[in-house]
Design an enzyme around this catalytic site. Structure first.
Site, PDB file in Angstrom:
ATOM      1  CG  HIS A  91      -5.743  -2.645   1.391  1.00 38.46           C
ATOM      2  ND1 HIS A  91      -5.000  -2.405   0.255  1.00 38.46           N
ATOM      3  CD2 HIS A  91      -5.230  -1.822   2.346  1.00 38.46           C
ATOM      4  CE1 HIS A  91      -4.096  -1.481   0.510  1.00 38.46           C
ATOM      5  NE2 HIS A  91      -4.219  -1.106   1.770  1.00 38.46           N
ATOM      6  CB  SER A 146      -0.954  -0.055   1.192  1.00 34.81           C
ATOM      7  OG  SER A 146      -2.079   0.716   0.892  1.00 34.81           O
TER       8      SER A 146
HETATM    9  C1  GTR Z   1      -5.350   4.383   2.353  1.00 40.58           C
HETATM   10  C2  GTR Z   1      -4.822   5.236   1.250  1.00 40.58           C
HETATM   11  C3  GTR Z   1      -4.167   4.356   0.228  1.00 40.58           C
HETATM   12  C4  GTR Z   1      -3.241   3.354   0.841  1.00 40.58           C
HETATM   13  C5  GTR Z   1      -3.740   2.792   2.145  1.00 40.58           C
HETATM   14  C6  GTR Z   1      -2.710   2.025   2.963  1.00 40.58           C
HETATM   15  O1  GTR Z   1      -6.055   5.087   3.291  1.00 40.58           O
HETATM   16  O2  GTR Z   1      -5.874   5.949   0.688  1.00 40.58           O
HETATM   17  O3  GTR Z   1      -3.533   5.137  -0.748  1.00 40.58           O
HETATM   18  O4  GTR Z   1      -1.983   3.901   1.009  1.00 40.58           O
HETATM   19  O5  GTR Z   1      -4.255   3.757   2.966  1.00 40.58           O
HETATM   20  O6  GTR Z   1      -1.533   2.418   3.056  1.00 40.58           O
HETATM   21  O7  GTR Z   1      -3.082   1.011   3.545  1.00 40.58           O
END
Ligand code: GTR
Length: 387
Positions: free
Chosen positions: A366, A224
């Site tokens: 995620h 991420s």
């Molecule tokens: C979210 C962000 C993403 C990603 C994510 C993470 O809130 O919008 O771009 O970076 O966090 O790092 O898990």
């Protein structure tokens, strides 16, 4: 009420393929003077430096390379970690510039059964030190050290808090305030994502001195926001053999011009400190960006790159990440690396391994999981057989 409604509509993200719209990507192989690039020489001498510069000036900020001193101190050594299977080291990396210094705590395990220096996974970790528990009481799938050691690789990582805390205000603490305060004055100055990569570069400085590690086989990993940092780092530092981006999404592996999931507007609003101030001007204005993210991936060529997605992580736009990867192939072709990725994104859980390029779109949400790591290891096994 009306105002609130329209604000929400404005902020809402699109998840409908039919609403992605048409876009034209900046040309990877055309120089700013409109010369077509068809040789490795023109790529390396003209176009690659141009693109690096564009990312510095418009997206992530420059990354300073100068400092006065770097010192390494092994602060913890256990040759009998993981029931004798691994050696644990903690290394304090202290970097000094203008009499001020910053210390990064690098954690690493190497397999004891190895007969020669091992390839090393290096994780840019924004999930806190607990995910990399050196006592191994907490075995977090985000950093599955036992599995990596079993596969014959080293695993390492550092907490980004040591270089730039992941926080709107505190990000300055660390390398920015201490070593490079002038960067904070610049609209194309380094910010958090650049600083995290800077930290990873210092870890490689150490690996180059450690005989247990094959410093020619460093694998940069980030998830991420860490994946964004990993790509930007791998794009710049040719010591990285394999660059892995796990679900890096917007401003990572995903095309910014695709209106799907997270946008530049949303990311620069929530996380302005990740990027250089110049990036703000592209909020709701992606078509004006002189780059798109396929160009970031292309900077890594001909070294290896792996892009991982998760099917339920639409926020990170799996398809946009895959398309960026396919667009980057032209530069691999310049190097006669034929990757022949299918035009369509592969099915869920179907891994694509090509020489120098890998991809999967795992089922689920995620996260970075042992499944993802298994794919990374397979890809690395395959790549290092030939490199
Ligand atoms: C979210 C962000 C993403 C990603 C994510 C993470 O809130 O919008 O771009 O970076 O966090 O790092 O898990």
């Amino acid at each position: 009420l009306v105002v609130m409604f329209s604000l929400q509509t404005l902020m809402a993200q699109n998840y409908d393929e039919s609403k992605v719209g048409n876009y034209r990507l900046p040309e990877l192989l055309k120089t700013q003077k409109r010369k077509t690039v068809s040789t490795i020489k023109d790529w390396e001498k003209i176009r690659r430096p141009e693109i690096l510069n564009l990312f510095e000036n418009h997206v992530y900020g420059q990354v300073p390379k100068d400092f006065d001193d770097i010192a390494f101190e092994v602060t913890n050594l256990d040759k009998n970690a993981m029931d004798g299977k691994a050696t644990l080291k903690e290394v304090a990396i202290t970097v000094t510039r203008n009499q001020k210094s910053v210390s990064i705590n690098l954690l690493m395990f190497t397999p004891n059964k190895a007969k020669k220096p091992v390839p090393m996974f290096l994780v840019i970790n924004h999930r806190g030190i607990k995910t990399m528990d050196i006592t191994r009481q907490n075995k977090d799938g985000f950093w599955p050290a036992e599995e990596v050691i079993e596969a014959g690789y080293g695993i390492s990582g550092f907490d980004v808090i040591d270089v730039s805390p992941d926080d709107k205000v505190k990000f300055r603490e660390g390398v920015l305030n201490q070593l490079y305060p002038e960067q904070l004055e610049m609209n194309n100055g380094m910010r958090a994502l650049g600083a995290w990569g800077w930290g990873a570069a210092r870890a490689i400085d150490y690996f180059e001195k450690d005989k247990a590690v094959d410093a020619g086989k460093i694998i940069s990993v980030g998830h991420s926001r860490g994946g964004k940092a990993s790509l930007w780092f791998g794009a710049q530092d040719k010591r990285v053999a394999i660059t892995i981006s796990n679900e890096s999404g917007n401003s990572g592996a995903a095309l910014s011009r695709r209106n799907f999931g997270e946008t530049v507007e949303r990311i620069t609003n929530h996380f302005p400190y990740w990027f250089c101030p110049n990036y703000q001007q592209y909020a709701n204005n992606e078509n004006k960006l002189p780059v798109d993210q396929h160009m970031l991936i292309a900077l890594i060529a001909p070294r290896a790159v792996y892009v991982a997605s998760a099917a339920e992580d639409l926020w990170a736009d799996p398809k946009g990440q895959y398309l960026a990867l396919t667009e980057a192939q032209d530069v691999y072709e310049l190097y006669k690396v034929h990757t022949n990725l299918p035009a369509e994104m592969p099915d869920v859980n179907e891994q694509i391994i090509r020489p120098h390029i890998g991809f999967h779109n795992r089922e689920g949400k995620h996260n970075m999981t042992p499944y993802d790591w298994q794919q990374f290891i397979q890809f690395a096994d395959n790549y290092f057989k030939r490199h």
